[in-house]
Design an enzyme around this catalytic site. Sequence first.
Site, mmCIF file in Angstrom:
data_model
loop_
_atom_site.group_PDB
_atom_site.id
_atom_site.type_symbol
_atom_site.label_atom_id
_atom_site.label_comp_id
_atom_site.label_asym_id
_atom_site.label_seq_id
_atom_site.Cartn_x
_atom_site.Cartn_y
_atom_site.Cartn_z
ATOM 1 N N ARG A 5 0.757 -1.332 0.165
ATOM 2 C CA ARG A 5 -0.322 -0.439 0.142
ATOM 3 C C ARG A 5 1.118 1.063 -0.030
ATOM 4 O O ARG A 5 1.847 1.191 0.441
ATOM 5 C CB ARG A 5 -0.957 -0.025 1.214
ATOM 6 C CG ARG A 5 -2.031 -0.831 0.929
ATOM 7 C CD ARG A 5 -3.217 -0.522 -0.348
ATOM 8 N NE ARG A 5 -4.493 -1.141 0.078
ATOM 9 C CZ ARG A 5 -4.551 -2.568 -0.680
ATOM 10 N NH1 ARG A 5 -2.845 -2.814 -1.385
ATOM 11 N NH2 ARG A 5 -5.320 -3.147 -1.359
ATOM 12 N N HIS A 33 -0.780 -0.295 -9.603
ATOM 13 C CA HIS A 33 -1.728 -0.827 -9.132
ATOM 14 C C HIS A 33 -2.061 -2.151 -10.210
ATOM 15 O O HIS A 33 -3.155 -2.232 -9.862
ATOM 16 C CB HIS A 33 -2.909 0.242 -8.029
ATOM 17 C CG HIS A 33 -3.432 -0.578 -6.900
ATOM 18 N ND1 HIS A 33 -3.952 -0.559 -5.979
ATOM 19 C CD2 HIS A 33 -2.975 -1.783 -6.540
ATOM 20 C CE1 HIS A 33 -3.992 -1.257 -4.644
ATOM 21 N NE2 HIS A 33 -3.424 -2.489 -5.569
HETATM 22 P P1 NDP Z 1 -2.378 -12.076 4.854
HETATM 23 O O1 NDP Z 1 -2.491 -11.109 5.951
HETATM 24 O O2 NDP Z 1 -1.657 -12.716 4.763
HETATM 25 O O3 NDP Z 1 -0.487 -11.395 5.745
HETATM 26 C C1 NDP Z 1 0.393 -10.698 6.308
HETATM 27 C C2 NDP Z 1 1.305 -10.648 6.693
HETATM 28 O O4 NDP Z 1 2.347 -9.562 7.298
HETATM 29 C C3 NDP Z 1 2.262 -11.785 7.847
HETATM 30 O O5 NDP Z 1 2.607 -12.707 7.955
HETATM 31 C C4 NDP Z 1 1.600 -11.056 9.326
HETATM 32 O O6 NDP Z 1 2.476 -11.180 9.923
HETATM 33 C C5 NDP Z 1 2.811 -9.962 8.351
HETATM 34 N N1 NDP Z 1 2.431 -8.746 9.779
HETATM 35 C C6 NDP Z 1 1.033 -8.384 9.751
HETATM 36 N N2 NDP Z 1 1.825 -6.938 10.744
HETATM 37 C C7 NDP Z 1 2.781 -7.015 11.151
HETATM 38 C C8 NDP Z 1 3.543 -6.529 11.299
HETATM 39 N N3 NDP Z 1 3.165 -5.430 12.261
HETATM 40 N N4 NDP Z 1 5.138 -6.235 12.037
HETATM 41 C C9 NDP Z 1 5.557 -7.760 11.125
HETATM 42 N N5 NDP Z 1 4.944 -8.301 10.376
HETATM 43 C C10 NDP Z 1 3.654 -7.302 10.407
HETATM 44 O O7 NDP Z 1 -1.377 -10.610 3.943
HETATM 45 P P2 NDP Z 1 -1.385 -10.840 2.433
HETATM 46 O O8 NDP Z 1 -0.179 -11.942 1.945
HETATM 47 O O9 NDP Z 1 -2.537 -11.530 1.782
HETATM 48 O O10 NDP Z 1 -1.268 -9.600 1.743
HETATM 49 C C11 NDP Z 1 -0.481 -8.065 1.917
HETATM 50 C C12 NDP Z 1 -1.230 -7.072 0.854
HETATM 51 O O11 NDP Z 1 -0.525 -7.313 0.133
HETATM 52 C C13 NDP Z 1 -2.555 -6.730 1.139
HETATM 53 O O12 NDP Z 1 -2.702 -6.696 2.816
HETATM 54 C C14 NDP Z 1 -2.289 -5.577 0.187
HETATM 55 O O13 NDP Z 1 -1.859 -4.443 0.970
HETATM 56 C C15 NDP Z 1 -0.877 -6.023 -1.029
HETATM 57 N N6 NDP Z 1 -1.741 -6.176 -2.196
HETATM 58 C C16 NDP Z 1 -1.472 -5.528 -3.071
HETATM 59 C C17 NDP Z 1 -2.168 -6.225 -4.227
HETATM 60 C C18 NDP Z 1 -1.801 -5.235 -5.630
HETATM 61 O O14 NDP Z 1 -2.292 -5.789 -6.616
HETATM 62 N N7 NDP Z 1 -0.352 -4.071 -5.308
HETATM 63 C C19 NDP Z 1 -3.110 -6.806 -4.531
HETATM 64 C C20 NDP Z 1 -2.797 -8.098 -4.076
HETATM 65 C C21 NDP Z 1 -2.336 -8.451 -1.932
HETATM 66 P P3 NDP Z 1 1.721 -12.764 10.523
HETATM 67 O O15 NDP Z 1 2.312 -13.718 10.074
HETATM 68 O O16 NDP Z 1 2.782 -12.609 11.684
HETATM 69 O O17 NDP Z 1 0.572 -12.967 11.309
HETATM 70 C C1 OXD Z 2 -4.974 -5.877 -3.380
HETATM 71 C C2 OXD Z 2 -5.516 -5.268 -4.826
HETATM 72 O O1 OXD Z 2 -5.459 -5.894 -1.705
HETATM 73 O O2 OXD Z 2 -5.428 -5.177 -5.678
HETATM 74 O O3 OXD Z 2 -5.983 -6.765 -3.291
HETATM 75 O O4 OXD Z 2 -4.975 -3.901 -4.125
#
Ligand code: NDP
Ligand code: OXD
Length: 298
Positions: free
Chosen positions: A213, A261
């Site tokens: 993000r 994006h």
């Molecule tokens: P998940 O919720 O599956 O995983 C989040 C990860 O981040 C976990 O490993 C979690 O730790 C870690 N995390 C969360 N908070 C913290 C913190 N404070 N400190 C350290 N680590 C942290 O998310 P996804 O993998 O599904 O997606 C991640 C992000 O990717 C989405 O929220 C979205 O914003 C972005 N995204 C962007 C896209 C694009 O097209 N640009 C498309 C899809 C997603 P833990 O393992 O300990 O829970």
């Molecule tokens: C998502 C994205 O969060 O597209 O899926 O950014």
Amino acid sequence: MSPWKKAIQKIDPEIEIDIWPAIKNKERIQFAICWNQPDHLLDNFPNLKAVSSLGAGVDHLLSDESLPESVDICRVYSHSLVQQMNEYITGAVISIRRHFARYIRQKDQQQWQVHGRGQVAGSRIGVMGLGAIGGPVAGRLAQLGYSVSGWSRTSRDLNGINCFAGRGELGNFLRNTQTLICLLPLTSETEGILNLDLFKQMQPPGWIINAARGNHLVDEDLIYALDSGLLEGAWLDVFSEEPLPGNHPFWNRPNIIITPHIASLTQPEEVAEQIAENYNRTLSGMTPRKVVDRTKGY
Ligand code: NDP
Ligand code: OXD
């Protein structure tokens, strides 16, 4: 939203769907699917029980303070989301290492200049966020022979990845990292995490790849880090304001690669079944699948 309506009704023609703003009866709305909805829009539906994000991120829903605690927030997941992100990040890493963006610019000036590259195994990559998307992305990079570290909130044990967890281990994680990939959810703890203090702890000269993000990054710190040579470049798919305004300084920087994006796009047909299932679960009083923990913020 018409393709979403079509895909969901293909799975379950019984589901009645109105597309905002043409909502016939606000009292009848029990489940909503949203992406970047206007603030306070969701206040208008007194019988709303659950809301699903159209993507993996839910920050646009959690930041809507008007959404009552009683409303469940859930998200969608598909194999294709991971596959697309794998392709995007691998493409970015390889382009950075092999200087593809530079060569494309050089061609415009008929310039024949070779840029060096290090050993694949010597390329230190750090992935922030080892969740549904970040975990497989880190694994894929390790399979390609890169030396990969990962950072998450709680401890993880992933094959071939040097895992770190929590703020206490962030410094050690960064010391191992030259190319930093952000795949964190946007929460109160992760907002602004890509800042000068963090860049200073990386192995110079570093690269940032942000496909999570825009608000993870402090824009002015990136400019400073590039100008002072702390970072060599940044590859950005997400921005604090999207579309990126025409007068934003990022546009004029050759060492900032910008994509609009598109890293990983959710297709309605791939997740319609999950949405239909969550709709039916919600109506029968069950918790939807892939529900978000509001206290963690993801
Ligand atoms: P998940 O919720 O599956 O995983 C989040 C990860 O981040 C976990 O490993 C979690 O730790 C870690 N995390 C969360 N908070 C913290 C913190 N404070 N400190 C350290 N680590 C942290 O998310 P996804 O993998 O599904 O997606 C991640 C992000 O990717 C989405 O929220 C979205 O914003 C972005 N995204 C962007 C896209 C694009 O097209 N640009 C498309 C899809 C997603 P833990 O393992 O300990 O829970
Ligand atoms: C998502 C994205 O969060 O597209 O899926 O950014």
